[in-house]
Design an enzyme around this catalytic site. Structure first.
Site, short mmCIF file in Angstrom:
data_model
loop_
_atom_site.label_atom_id
_atom_site.label_comp_id
_atom_site.label_asym_id
_atom_site.label_seq_id
_atom_site.Cartn_x
_atom_site.Cartn_y
_atom_site.Cartn_z
N HIS A 7 -2.40 13.46 33.50
CA HIS A 7 -2.84 12.29 32.75
C HIS A 7 -4.34 12.04 32.99
CE1 HIS A 7 -2.34 8.04 31.25
NE2 HIS A 7 -3.38 7.86 32.06
N GLU A 8 -4.74 12.05 34.26
CA GLU A 8 -6.14 11.80 34.59
C GLU A 8 -7.06 12.91 34.09
OE1 GLU A 8 -7.08 8.99 35.58
OE2 GLU A 8 -5.12 8.18 36.07
N HIS A 33 -8.05 12.37 30.59
CA HIS A 33 -9.19 11.46 30.51
C HIS A 33 -10.49 12.24 30.69
CE1 HIS A 33 -7.20 7.64 30.24
NE2 HIS A 33 -6.58 7.76 31.39
N HIS A 75 -5.83 6.22 26.19
CA HIS A 75 -4.40 5.93 26.24
C HIS A 75 -3.77 5.87 24.85
CE1 HIS A 75 -5.16 3.94 30.33
NE2 HIS A 75 -4.49 5.05 30.53
#
Length: 292
Positions: free
Chosen positions: A169-170, A173, A179
């Site tokens: 997930h990070e 980014h 998101h």
């Protein structure tokens, strides 16, 4: 004299707001409303605005591509030595997930790399966070040796449960994605405070919507009103979005399935990794995927 004092006070206040991401267990970075080299894009998840055919997801603006996308889909990284072998193994496992289904490659940084990803647990921010995309401001992120680091904080607590999914997930980014649950067409059952930066909606005029809403995206938070899911794998739309943003269609991409949950890494002890090499990944069960 007083004018100079006021000027420098305002300058210091502005610098602190620009360089300090908002707090949260995943990350913080707001999209600047005006083009500014010194202002890094911030927020917990989204991607870049791309003038292409309908895809799913949400991304940053085209004017940010040149300075905030990673050239040649290659991300040099440096993982702080304070992480244990198991923690380091989980981080590397998340990086390898991108290799399976996209052209994005994470590799140890070299002395010649001007920009790189720095992963450390000691940054003065909350638990787990990442900046959106590659950072280019020497003023904010410059190092003593003239390099520019894009920072990711991973507290060991982030790696305890679903650590691999959290790091994936990070890393999304870091590649430039925001998101999924902050889209204006999100599930109506999602509730929260409008003042919370990871709940607010990103306007279409300020971000790129890559097709329809995807509640199964790894960039989507779990909410009490929506069926809970443990996400440690990419959804089909996540894969399409990454490959679209980084123009992977013209490159060779592995065809391993990514929609099948991977083997848990939270209870398996990883070996000590000196180099992030494919032969090490293939020889270690920690990184193997179920392919049936």
């Amino acid at each position: 004299m007083y004018r100079f004092i006021i000027f420098f006070s305002l300058l210091a206040l502005t610098a602190s707001k620009v360089s300090e991401p908002e707090k949260d267990d995943e990350i913080a970075v707001k999209i600047p409303t005006k083009r500014s080299v010194s202002e890094p894009p911030k927020d917990d998840d989204i991607a870049v605005k791309i003038p292409m055919r309908k895809k799913r997801g949400i991304a940053i603006h085209p004017w940010q591509w040149e300075s905030h996308l990673w050239p040649n889909a290659e991300v040099p990284y440096d993982i702080a030595s304070h992480y244990t072998a198991t923690e380091r193994g989980i981080i590397l496992s998340a990086m390898e997930a991108f290799r399976d289904v996209t052209c994005v490659r994470f590799r140890p940084r070299r002395s010649t790399d001007k920009h790189y990803l720095q992963i450390n647990k000691h940054y003065q921010l909350e638990r787990c966070f990442s900046y959106i995309g590659r950072q280019s401001s020497r003023w904010l992120f410059g190092t003593r040796d003239g390099k520019v680091e894009t920072r990711m904080k991973l507290d060991p607590s982030c790696l305890l449960y679903n650590g691999r999914g959290t790091v994936m997930h990070e890393l999304m980014h870091i590649l430039g994605f925001y998101h999924e649950h902050q889209r204006d067409d999100r599930d109506r059952r999602i509730g929260g405070s409008a003042s919370h930066y990871n709940f607010k909606i990103y306007q279409r005029a300020k971000s790129y919507y890559m097709g329809g809403y995807d509640a199964n995206s790894i960039m989507h938070y779990n909410f009490g009103s929506v069926p809970w899911q443990k996400r440690d794998y990419f959804s089909p739309s996540d894969i399409r979005n990454i490959n679209t943003l980084y123009k992977c269609n013209n490159r060779v991409v592995s065809k391993f399935p990514s929609t099948i949950p991977s083997t848990s890494t939270t209870t398996t002890k990883a070996p000590q990794f000196e180099l992030f090499e494919k032969k090490q990944i293939e020889s270690n069960s920690l990184f193997r995927r179920r392919r049936s």
